[in-house]
Enzyme design. Structure first.
Site: not given
Ligand SMILES: NC(=O)c1ccc[n+]([C@@H]2O[C@H](COP(=O)([O-])OP(=O)(O)OC[C@H]3O[C@@H](n4cnc5c(N)ncnc54)[C@H](O)[C@@H]3O)[C@@H](O)[C@H]2O)c1
Length: 309
Positions: A10-12, A14-15, A89, A96, A152, A176
């Protein structure tokens, strides 16, 4: 000796931010994976080109091919969808779950000895999916949520008392989000419980703000959710594993009778080191605290029961 290797799926938001922290600390080479072509390659190139300025030599690679992730020490899973308008949800849970199952199966096959750090929401349920898809033992499947929730909590305590965050420690249990259990009697400033420093009303208000910490950021951003603090929290777990620091951090792990809970991923304090989960730190809860913990575990179970088989 080769550098450690961390794959971030996931290069979004968080990643990519987690990848940046890991690379810039020189902690490991990073492989960034996404389903979107060009996205991980572009972000990896950009991160690599920051190297000479920041002064790190970590290799950052972007790819859509899991072969490039082979022999990773740690796999961080952030891939997934955010909740869209009109999506329940439960819809998000099923979508997911499908994504986490697919990416974990592909990555675990390439790195059978890796430690998984799951980030995708709903977090605790996604840990179950990841454990099943990988076949890894519980020591190597960890969920990131407690570090963020307690960060937090610490932030708000430090602001309230006008003291450094460094001297502020917080103790958070449970799933969480809404049902997390902040344990204020174990949350301290320089060793002094915050219940000695703040009124019950202020403690309750800070606990509430912590529980809604994610929603507060979403409401301000309007599109997307928090990622700086989540990525910093991932980094803290990665660092403790790769440097075998044995930090005591709240993480989601599969409970096996601890905290009177069996067969569920719930956030508890653990010693986190080179084997992943080294040990669960168990404390005796008061009746009220155990009831709050059980409620939190119950809401994880509700989601797990809805997971496709
Ligand atoms: N656990 C925690 O405390 C916490 C905190 C923040 C975010 N999150 C969760 O982390 C996740 C990511 O958040 P984000 O803000 O980075 O989202 P984002 O939309 O910026 O990034 C998600 C990335 O996943 C990629 N993706 C989707 N399907 C895929 C697949 N099959 N294979 C590879 N990559 C794929 C997307 O192309 C996107 O780049 C979300 O589910 C969010 O709810 C959890």
């Amino acid at each position: 000796m080769p550098r450690n290797k961390v794959t971030v799926i996931g290069a979004g938001n968080v990643g990519a931010t987690a990848a940046q922290r890991i690379a810039e600390a020189g902690l490991a080479d990073v492989v960034l994976v996404d389903i979107v072509e060009g996205l991980p390659q572009g972000k990896a190139l950009d991160l690599a080109e920051a190297g000479p300025v920041v002064g790190h030599d970590a290799r950052v690679t972007g790819t859509n091919d899991y072969a490039d992730t082979a022999d990773s020490d740690i796999i961080v899973v952030t891939s997934g969808l955010a909740r869209q308008p009109g999506m329940s949800r439960d819809d998000l849970l099923v979508k997911n779950a499908g994504i986490v199952k697919a990416v974990v199966s592909a990555a675990a096959a390439q790195s059978p000895n890796a430690i998984l750090i799951i980030v995708t929401n709903p977090l605790d349920a996604m840990c179950h999916v990841a454990m099943q898809a990988s076949g890894f033992p519980r020591e190597r499947v960890l969920g990131m949520a407690g570090v963020l929730d307690s960060a937090r909590f610490r932030t708000f305590i430090a602001w309230e008392l006008g003291v450094s965050v460094e001297d502020t420690h917080a103790f958070v249990l449970g799933g969480h989000g809404d049902t997390m259990v902040p344990l204020s009697r174990y949350s301290t400033v320089a060793g002094i419980p915050i219940t000695e420093l703040l009124s019950a009303e202020r403690v309750a208000a800070i606990e509430d703000r912590t529980r809604n910490g994610g929603a507060e950021v979403v409401a301000l951003l309007k599109t997307g959710s928090a990622y700086y603090a989540p990525a910093a929290s991932v980094f803290e777990m990665v660092e403790s594993i790769l440097l075998d620091r044995r930090r005591v951090l709240p993480c989601a792990v599969l409970l096996n009778g601890e905290y009177k809970t069996t067969g569920l991923f719930v956030g508890v304090p653990i010693v986190i080191g080179s084997n992943g989960l080294e040990r669960i730190v168990e404390i005796t809860l008061t009746t009220d605290e155990q009831a709050a913990f059980d409620k939190s575990a119950g809401s994880v179970k509700e989601l797990v029961d809805k997971l496709p088989g």
